[in-house]
Design a protein around this motif. Structure first.
Motif, PDB file in Angstrom:
ATOM      1  N   MET A   1     -66.335 -16.667  41.776  1.00  0.00           N
ATOM      2  CA  MET A   1     -65.110 -15.946  41.643  1.00  0.00           C
ATOM      3  C   MET A   1     -64.802 -15.584  40.337  1.00  0.00           C
ATOM      4  SD  MET A   1     -61.320 -17.485  42.841  1.00  0.00           S
ATOM      5  CE  MET A   1     -61.588 -17.569  44.336  1.00  0.00           C
ATOM      6  N   THR A   2     -64.263 -14.555  39.974  1.00  0.00           N
ATOM      7  CA  THR A   2     -64.084 -14.252  38.612  1.00  0.00           C
ATOM      8  C   THR A   2     -62.276 -14.158  38.412  1.00  0.00           C
ATOM      9  OG1 THR A   2     -63.949 -11.853  39.031  1.00  0.00           O
ATOM     10  CG2 THR A   2     -65.703 -12.827  38.252  1.00  0.00           C
ATOM     11  N   PHE A   3     -61.842 -14.399  37.186  1.00  0.00           N
ATOM     12  CA  PHE A   3     -60.286 -14.536  36.986  1.00  0.00           C
ATOM     13  C   PHE A   3     -60.251 -13.733  35.569  1.00  0.00           C
ATOM     14  CE2 PHE A   3     -60.113 -18.121  39.603  1.00  0.00           C
ATOM     15  CZ  PHE A   3     -58.789 -17.874  40.294  1.00  0.00           C
ATOM     16  N   PHE A   4     -59.249 -12.946  35.528  1.00  0.00           N
ATOM     17  CA  PHE A   4     -58.788 -12.463  34.095  1.00  0.00           C
ATOM     18  C   PHE A   4     -58.744 -13.630  33.199  1.00  0.00           C
ATOM     19  CE2 PHE A   4     -57.493  -9.107  37.187  1.00  0.00           C
ATOM     20  CZ  PHE A   4     -58.187  -8.042  36.528  1.00  0.00           C
ATOM     21  N   GLU A   5     -59.301 -13.403  32.127  1.00  0.00           N
ATOM     22  CA  GLU A   5     -59.354 -14.430  30.901  1.00  0.00           C
ATOM     23  C   GLU A   5     -58.033 -15.033  30.682  1.00  0.00           C
ATOM     24  OE1 GLU A   5     -62.518 -14.312  27.456  1.00  0.00           O
ATOM     25  OE2 GLU A   5     -60.948 -12.921  27.129  1.00  0.00           O
ATOM     26  N   ARG A   6     -56.924 -14.081  30.745  1.00  0.00           N
ATOM     27  CA  ARG A   6     -55.776 -14.639  30.479  1.00  0.00           C
ATOM     28  C   ARG A   6     -55.007 -15.840  31.342  1.00  0.00           C
ATOM     29  NH1 ARG A   6     -54.644  -9.651  33.052  1.00  0.00           N
ATOM     30  NH2 ARG A   6     -52.859  -9.321  34.023  1.00  0.00           N
ATOM     31  N   PHE A   7     -55.731 -15.959  32.730  1.00  0.00           N
ATOM     32  CA  PHE A   7     -55.156 -16.828  33.119  1.00  0.00           C
ATOM     33  C   PHE A   7     -56.217 -18.186  33.040  1.00  0.00           C
ATOM     34  CE2 PHE A   7     -53.921 -13.048  35.457  1.00  0.00           C
ATOM     35  CZ  PHE A   7     -52.876 -13.096  35.494  1.00  0.00           C
ATOM     36  N   GLU A   8     -57.058 -18.208  32.153  1.00  0.00           N
ATOM     37  CA  GLU A   8     -58.077 -19.365  32.077  1.00  0.00           C
ATOM     38  C   GLU A   8     -57.232 -20.746  31.827  1.00  0.00           C
ATOM     39  OE1 GLU A   8     -61.047 -18.641  29.263  1.00  0.00           O
ATOM     40  OE2 GLU A   8     -61.960 -20.964  29.475  1.00  0.00           O
TER      41      GLU A   8
ATOM     42  N   LYS B   1     -51.920 -25.815  36.096  1.00  0.00           N
ATOM     43  CA  LYS B   1     -50.731 -25.116  36.350  1.00  0.00           C
ATOM     44  C   LYS B   1     -50.626 -24.353  37.407  1.00  0.00           C
ATOM     45  CE  LYS B   1     -48.694 -26.025  31.820  1.00  0.00           C
ATOM     46  NZ  LYS B   1     -48.606 -25.480  30.297  1.00  0.00           N
ATOM     47  N   LYS B   2     -52.049 -23.476  37.463  1.00  0.00           N
ATOM     48  CA  LYS B   2     -52.199 -22.506  38.371  1.00  0.00           C
ATOM     49  C   LYS B   2     -52.996 -22.930  39.332  1.00  0.00           C
ATOM     50  CE  LYS B   2     -54.173 -17.861  37.914  1.00  0.00           C
ATOM     51  NZ  LYS B   2     -53.693 -17.137  39.521  1.00  0.00           N
ATOM     52  N   THR B   3     -52.421 -22.850  40.649  1.00  0.00           N
ATOM     53  CA  THR B   3     -53.410 -23.612  41.625  1.00  0.00           C
ATOM     54  C   THR B   3     -53.484 -22.669  43.018  1.00  0.00           C
ATOM     55  OG1 THR B   3     -51.351 -24.593  42.685  1.00  0.00           O
ATOM     56  CG2 THR B   3     -52.355 -25.992  41.142  1.00  0.00           C
ATOM     57  N   ILE B   4     -53.177 -21.482  42.892  1.00  0.00           N
ATOM     58  CA  ILE B   4     -53.560 -20.391  43.799  1.00  0.00           C
ATOM     59  C   ILE B   4     -53.928 -19.186  43.160  1.00  0.00           C
ATOM     60  CG2 ILE B   4     -52.061 -21.434  45.664  1.00  0.00           C
ATOM     61  CD1 ILE B   4     -50.116 -18.862  45.036  1.00  0.00           C
ATOM     62  N   THR B   5     -54.442 -18.377  43.853  1.00  0.00           N
ATOM     63  CA  THR B   5     -54.963 -16.738  43.488  1.00  0.00           C
ATOM     64  C   THR B   5     -54.786 -16.015  44.619  1.00  0.00           C
ATOM     65  OG1 THR B   5     -56.183 -15.434  42.353  1.00  0.00           O
ATOM     66  CG2 THR B   5     -57.289 -16.868  43.824  1.00  0.00           C
ATOM     67  N   ILE B   6     -53.988 -14.824  44.308  1.00  0.00           N
ATOM     68  CA  ILE B   6     -53.722 -13.810  45.519  1.00  0.00           C
ATOM     69  C   ILE B   6     -54.824 -12.792  45.530  1.00  0.00           C
ATOM     70  CG2 ILE B   6     -52.062 -12.498  46.587  1.00  0.00           C
ATOM     71  CD1 ILE B   6     -50.069 -14.784  45.462  1.00  0.00           C
ATOM     72  N   ARG B   7     -55.509 -12.467  46.390  1.00  0.00           N
ATOM     73  CA  ARG B   7     -56.601 -11.494  46.558  1.00  0.00           C
ATOM     74  C   ARG B   7     -56.389 -10.487  47.649  1.00  0.00           C
ATOM     75  NH1 ARG B   7     -60.443 -12.869  42.076  1.00  0.00           N
ATOM     76  NH2 ARG B   7     -59.083 -14.459  40.883  1.00  0.00           N
ATOM     77  N   ASP B   8     -57.103  -9.434  47.660  1.00  0.00           N
ATOM     78  CA  ASP B   8     -57.304  -8.508  48.668  1.00  0.00           C
ATOM     79  C   ASP B   8     -58.416  -8.767  49.873  1.00  0.00           C
ATOM     80  OD1 ASP B   8     -59.561  -7.631  47.546  1.00  0.00           O
ATOM     81  OD2 ASP B   8     -58.795  -5.714  47.236  1.00  0.00           O
TER      82      ASP B   8
ATOM     83  N   THR C   1     -65.199 -15.552  33.881  1.00  0.00           N
ATOM     84  CA  THR C   1     -64.089 -14.556  33.207  1.00  0.00           C
ATOM     85  C   THR C   1     -64.532 -13.082  33.696  1.00  0.00           C
ATOM     86  OG1 THR C   1     -65.173 -14.301  31.130  1.00  0.00           O
ATOM     87  CG2 THR C   1     -63.528 -15.797  31.046  1.00  0.00           C
ATOM     88  N   PHE C   2     -63.693 -12.401  34.203  1.00  0.00           N
ATOM     89  CA  PHE C   2     -63.996 -10.929  34.499  1.00  0.00           C
ATOM     90  C   PHE C   2     -64.455 -10.244  33.333  1.00  0.00           C
ATOM     91  CE2 PHE C   2     -62.454  -6.548  35.159  1.00  0.00           C
ATOM     92  CZ  PHE C   2     -63.053  -6.282  36.197  1.00  0.00           C
ATOM     93  N   GLU C   3     -63.955 -10.531  32.168  1.00  0.00           N
ATOM     94  CA  GLU C   3     -64.115  -9.645  31.264  1.00  0.00           C
ATOM     95  C   GLU C   3     -65.798  -9.811  30.600  1.00  0.00           C
ATOM     96  OE1 GLU C   3     -61.446 -11.352  31.553  1.00  0.00           O
ATOM     97  OE2 GLU C   3     -59.812  -9.972  31.087  1.00  0.00           O
TER      98      GLU C   3
ATOM     99  N   GLN D   1     -46.715 -21.519  41.934  1.00  0.00           N
ATOM    100  CA  GLN D   1     -48.111 -22.053  42.086  1.00  0.00           C
ATOM    101  C   GLN D   1     -48.792 -21.227  41.255  1.00  0.00           C
ATOM    102  OE1 GLN D   1     -49.199 -23.676  46.358  1.00  0.00           O
ATOM    103  NE2 GLN D   1     -47.849 -22.139  46.560  1.00  0.00           N
ATOM    104  N   GLU D   2     -48.315 -20.156  40.669  1.00  0.00           N
ATOM    105  CA  GLU D   2     -48.997 -19.106  39.906  1.00  0.00           C
ATOM    106  C   GLU D   2     -48.615 -19.362  38.529  1.00  0.00           C
ATOM    107  OE1 GLU D   2     -51.256 -16.920  39.944  1.00  0.00           O
ATOM    108  OE2 GLU D   2     -51.445 -16.030  41.999  1.00  0.00           O
ATOM    109  N   ASN D   3     -47.657 -20.445  38.150  1.00  0.00           N
ATOM    110  CA  ASN D   3     -47.047 -20.656  36.900  1.00  0.00           C
ATOM    111  C   ASN D   3     -46.309 -19.303  36.392  1.00  0.00           C
ATOM    112  OD1 ASN D   3     -46.105 -22.378  34.866  1.00  0.00           O
ATOM    113  ND2 ASN D   3     -48.077 -21.727  33.699  1.00  0.00           N
TER     114      ASN D   3
END
Ligand SMILES: CC(=O)Nc1ccn([C@@H]2O[C@H](CO)[C@@H](O)[C@H]2O)c(=O)n1
Length: 108
Positions: A10-17, A24-31, A47-49, A77-79
């Protein structure tokens, strides 16, 4: 993705690392394209970047949600505030109503 393939990354934008690593962030919302994560499995997160690996997450649940149903509990849950969360999602998934809440726990 082939529906028989269980995703292992899974990738996340670096700013959420930082928020993910601090718990502090325990969910992600995806399509829909990213709705195939399987509860009970683990994914390698980068990281996505720049594709830098930074943790492993255990997938706890994947639940459908409509954009219009997002509430303060999701935001918590997304802080983020609900306003921030909606803005972020509209930026990543413009015009998409059908989304999925992926809950996870930090493994390492
Ligand atoms: C990099 C990539 O492929 N996709 C995404 C998609 C979403 N997200 C984050 O999940 C939450 C809800 O969407 C928000 O915190 C988003 O910023 C992310 O970091 N990366």
């Amino acid at each position: 993705m082939n529906s028989q393939t269980i995703p292992t990354e899974m990738t996340f934008f670096e700013r959420f690392e930082a928020d993910i690593l601090s718990g502090k962030k325990t969910i992600t919302i995806r399509d829909e394209a990213e709705s195939y994560y399987v509860p009970g499995t683990q994914v390698k997160v980068s990281t996505f970047e720049d594709g830098r690996e930074f943790c492993i997450l255990a997938i706890d649940s994947v639940e459908p949600i409509l954009f219009s149903e997002l509430n303060d509990f999701h935001a918590q849950q997304e802080n983020m505030t609900l306003e921030q969360l909606k803005a972020v999602i509209q930026e990543i998934y413009p015009g998409i109503e059908k989304l999925y809440v992926v809950s996870y726990t930090l493994v390492e």
